[in-house]
Design an enzyme around this catalytic site. Structure first.
Site, mmCIF file in Angstrom:
data_model
loop_
_atom_site.group_PDB
_atom_site.id
_atom_site.type_symbol
_atom_site.label_atom_id
_atom_site.label_comp_id
_atom_site.label_asym_id
_atom_site.label_seq_id
_atom_site.Cartn_x
_atom_site.Cartn_y
_atom_site.Cartn_z
ATOM 1 N N ASP A 100 0.239 7.297 -3.081
ATOM 2 C CA ASP A 100 -0.732 7.209 -4.162
ATOM 3 C C ASP A 100 -0.047 6.599 -5.381
ATOM 4 O O ASP A 100 1.015 7.069 -5.809
ATOM 5 C CB ASP A 100 -1.274 8.596 -4.517
ATOM 6 C CG ASP A 100 -2.498 8.509 -5.407
ATOM 7 O OD1 ASP A 100 -3.606 8.369 -4.876
ATOM 8 O OD2 ASP A 100 -2.325 8.561 -6.648
ATOM 9 N N ASN B 69 -5.873 -0.143 -15.041
ATOM 10 C CA ASN B 69 -7.250 -0.623 -15.149
ATOM 11 C C ASN B 69 -7.731 -0.596 -16.600
ATOM 12 O O ASN B 69 -8.382 -1.540 -17.071
ATOM 13 C CB ASN B 69 -8.171 0.237 -14.285
ATOM 14 C CG ASN B 69 -8.223 -0.227 -12.834
ATOM 15 O OD1 ASN B 69 -7.969 -1.397 -12.542
ATOM 16 N ND2 ASN B 69 -8.530 0.680 -11.927
ATOM 17 N N HIS C 208 -9.949 -4.494 -14.541
ATOM 18 C CA HIS C 208 -10.048 -4.251 -13.096
ATOM 19 C C HIS C 208 -9.550 -5.429 -12.263
ATOM 20 O O HIS C 208 -9.105 -5.237 -11.129
ATOM 21 C CB HIS C 208 -11.495 -3.905 -12.730
ATOM 22 C CG HIS C 208 -11.908 -2.543 -13.190
ATOM 23 N ND1 HIS C 208 -11.580 -1.386 -12.510
ATOM 24 C CD2 HIS C 208 -12.606 -2.144 -14.292
ATOM 25 C CE1 HIS C 208 -12.069 -0.336 -13.142
ATOM 26 N NE2 HIS C 208 -12.694 -0.768 -14.233
ATOM 27 N N ASP D 65 -7.031 -4.839 -9.323
ATOM 28 C CA ASP D 65 -7.195 -5.289 -7.932
ATOM 29 C C ASP D 65 -5.962 -6.067 -7.461
ATOM 30 O O ASP D 65 -5.520 -5.929 -6.317
ATOM 31 C CB ASP D 65 -8.434 -6.169 -7.805
ATOM 32 C CG ASP D 65 -9.727 -5.360 -7.887
ATOM 33 O OD1 ASP D 65 -9.653 -4.119 -7.823
ATOM 34 O OD2 ASP D 65 -10.800 -5.980 -8.021
ATOM 35 N N ARG E 230 7.451 -0.943 9.925
ATOM 36 C CA ARG E 230 7.591 -1.617 11.215
ATOM 37 C C ARG E 230 6.336 -2.413 11.533
ATOM 38 O O ARG E 230 5.236 -2.049 11.129
ATOM 39 C CB ARG E 230 7.835 -0.551 12.287
ATOM 40 C CG ARG E 230 8.211 -1.058 13.659
ATOM 41 C CD ARG E 230 8.425 0.128 14.597
ATOM 42 N NE ARG E 230 7.190 0.879 14.764
ATOM 43 C CZ ARG E 230 6.271 0.611 15.704
ATOM 44 N NH1 ARG E 230 6.456 -0.393 16.544
ATOM 45 N NH2 ARG E 230 5.183 1.352 15.805
ATOM 46 N N GLU F 11 -6.658 4.100 -4.919
ATOM 47 C CA GLU F 11 -5.253 3.670 -4.995
ATOM 48 C C GLU F 11 -4.384 4.442 -4.017
ATOM 49 O O GLU F 11 -3.187 4.614 -4.220
ATOM 50 C CB GLU F 11 -4.722 3.831 -6.428
ATOM 51 C CG GLU F 11 -4.713 5.242 -6.944
ATOM 52 C CD GLU F 11 -5.957 5.631 -7.729
ATOM 53 O OE1 GLU F 11 -5.855 6.559 -8.546
ATOM 54 O OE2 GLU F 11 -7.025 5.013 -7.540
ATOM 55 N N ARG G 247 11.958 6.120 5.999
ATOM 56 C CA ARG G 247 10.981 5.033 5.997
ATOM 57 C C ARG G 247 10.026 5.168 4.811
ATOM 58 O O ARG G 247 9.621 4.171 4.204
ATOM 59 C CB ARG G 247 10.193 5.046 7.310
ATOM 60 C CG ARG G 247 11.037 4.681 8.527
ATOM 61 C CD ARG G 247 10.187 4.629 9.774
ATOM 62 N NE ARG G 247 10.984 4.324 10.957
ATOM 63 C CZ ARG G 247 10.477 4.202 12.180
ATOM 64 N NH1 ARG G 247 9.177 4.350 12.364
ATOM 65 N NH2 ARG G 247 11.267 3.930 13.210
ATOM 66 N N ARG H 186 8.267 3.492 -0.887
ATOM 67 C CA ARG H 186 8.210 3.811 -2.320
ATOM 68 C C ARG H 186 9.056 2.832 -3.132
ATOM 69 O O ARG H 186 8.628 2.356 -4.200
ATOM 70 C CB ARG H 186 8.697 5.242 -2.542
ATOM 71 C CG ARG H 186 8.624 5.703 -3.991
ATOM 72 C CD ARG H 186 8.837 7.202 -4.095
ATOM 73 N NE ARG H 186 10.128 7.603 -3.572
ATOM 74 C CZ ARG H 186 11.276 7.572 -4.247
ATOM 75 N NH1 ARG H 186 11.288 7.118 -5.508
ATOM 76 N NH2 ARG H 186 12.412 7.968 -3.701
#
Length: 376
Positions: free
Chosen positions: A244, A252, A257, A261, A276, A287, A303, A308
């Site tokens: 997230d 935004n 916006h 996007d 992978r 999001e 992974r 991140r």
């Protein structure tokens, strides 16, 4: 009338999209590979091709009435036997090899048809052309299939003209009638291919996120079975990673916006590049993203951190992500009577809870919760 014109304009646009879309040969082969069907299809193509070669030697060669025709049939038979071996005993051909197969067969079939005014050879040639049309219909694009169809019509015209001349008939009239009869038949695969393309696009749209091109939740559910079939002895877990974006609302509010996007698309690409190739990557909320993949014991956290870090790499505007990871053993998915979708949703929910813990701790962090059992 106006409605008809709009409908025609829409269909014309549809045709242009179909005609201009690049051929993704590898993806079309992988569609069957993921469903464990490419091997049987490959063998069937090889057996059909080899069988044509055997029939050519046993039936067509004795029926050929001229030396040139006999040579053409013999060459065609050898080519078919060779390509039958390639399809049966070699890996699935690349697109270049597949086109070489179709091109060499088209030339050899034409020679068989036009070097002898023998109806048996002509009928066999037409059937062989039809088999190639079916192959191209599924595994290539409209341009190649159209070229193949034009070639069939040219050969048909040449064969009809030769037969009519030999029978002391009007070659123009006979050729015109032959083309009128043959054209609808040879054009049929093109229409079927258009239909397959339209259905495939509709199916893709129903399982993908329109903004990022990633899977949506339905797509995640649809493809979990394919992911499990890819499991190797090195894989022991199915890991769900929920991502997230931190403080995305502020982007935004500050930049608009359109920029928001663009950030979502950028993050989607970075997530996909950090995992992978066979991993399932989905956008399941505004999001919020999910990665579901196979992993060896202890690899899921590593992974997730890679994902991140990829999101947090320098960019304008910058952004970070909170990440939660949960996993379950592959054996739990393979247990008798297990509901794959329910189990997948259970580990995604567990990872989602871990993600919220990471967000409450300030964000830009990964929390990995202990593996859960198949009961959820």
């Amino acid at each position: 009338m106006q409605a008809s014109l709009k409908s025609f304009a829409g269909f014309s646009s549809h045709l242009r999209d179909w005609w201009s879309e690049p051929v993704d040969y590898v993806a079309q082969v992988q569609y069957f590979t993921k469903r464990s069907k490419s091997g049987p299809i490959q063998v069937l193509i090889g057996m059909g091709t080899g069988f044509n070669g055997v029939l050519s030697l046993l039936i067509l060669l004795p029926s050929a009435r001229t030396p040139a025709s006999q040579i053409a049939v013999a060459v065609f038979a050898v080519l078919q036997l060779f390509w039958g071996w390639v399809w049966c005993y070699r890996p699935w051909p690349s697109r270049q090899v597949s086109l070489a197969f179709v091109g060499s067969a088209d030339i050899a079939i034409a020679a068989v048809a036009v070097l002898d005014t023998n109806w048996l050879l002509g009928l066999f040639a037409f059937n062989a052309f039809a088999m190639l049309s079916v192959l191209l219909m599924f595994f290539d694009g409209p341009k190649v299939l159209t070229g193949h169809i034009v070639w069939i019509l040219l050969v048909t015209a040449a064969f009809a003209a030769e037969v009519s001349i030999a029978a002391d008939m009007d070659p123009l009239a006979v050729t015109a009638k032959a083309l009128v009869l043959v054209t609808p038949v040879v054009m049929t695969p093109l229409g079927i291919q258009l239909g397959i393309w339209a259905l495939r696009n509709d199916a893709n749209e129903s399982v993908t996120d329109p903004l990022t091109g990633l899977l949506n939740r339905r797509g995640l559910h649809l493809h979990i079975g394919e992911l499990l079939r890819e499991a190797t002895p090195m894989d022991s877990e199915v890991a769900a990673t929920v991502v997230d974006l931190d403080r995305f609302k502020a982007i935004n509010d500050t930049f608009g916006h359109t920029t928001g996007d663009a950030v979502l698309i950028r993050c989607a690409r970075r997530i996909a590049s950090a995992v992978r190739n066979g991993a399932l990557v989905a956008r399941i909320g505004g999001e919020e993203f999910v990665v579901v993949d196979l992993a060896g014991a202890g690899h899921a956290r590593q992974r997730a951190d890679s994902v991140r870090h990829a999101i947090a790499a320098p960019a304008d505007p910058p952004i970070t992500a909170s990440v939660g990871v949960a996993s379950v053993t592959i054996a739990s998915f393979a247990a008798e009577g297990v509901d794959l979708i329910a189990l997948l949703d259970a580990i995604v929910e567990r990872a989602d809870q871990a993600m919220f813990d990471a967000k409450r701790n300030g964000g830009n962090a990964t929390i990995h919760v202990a593996s859960i059992d198949g009961s959820g």
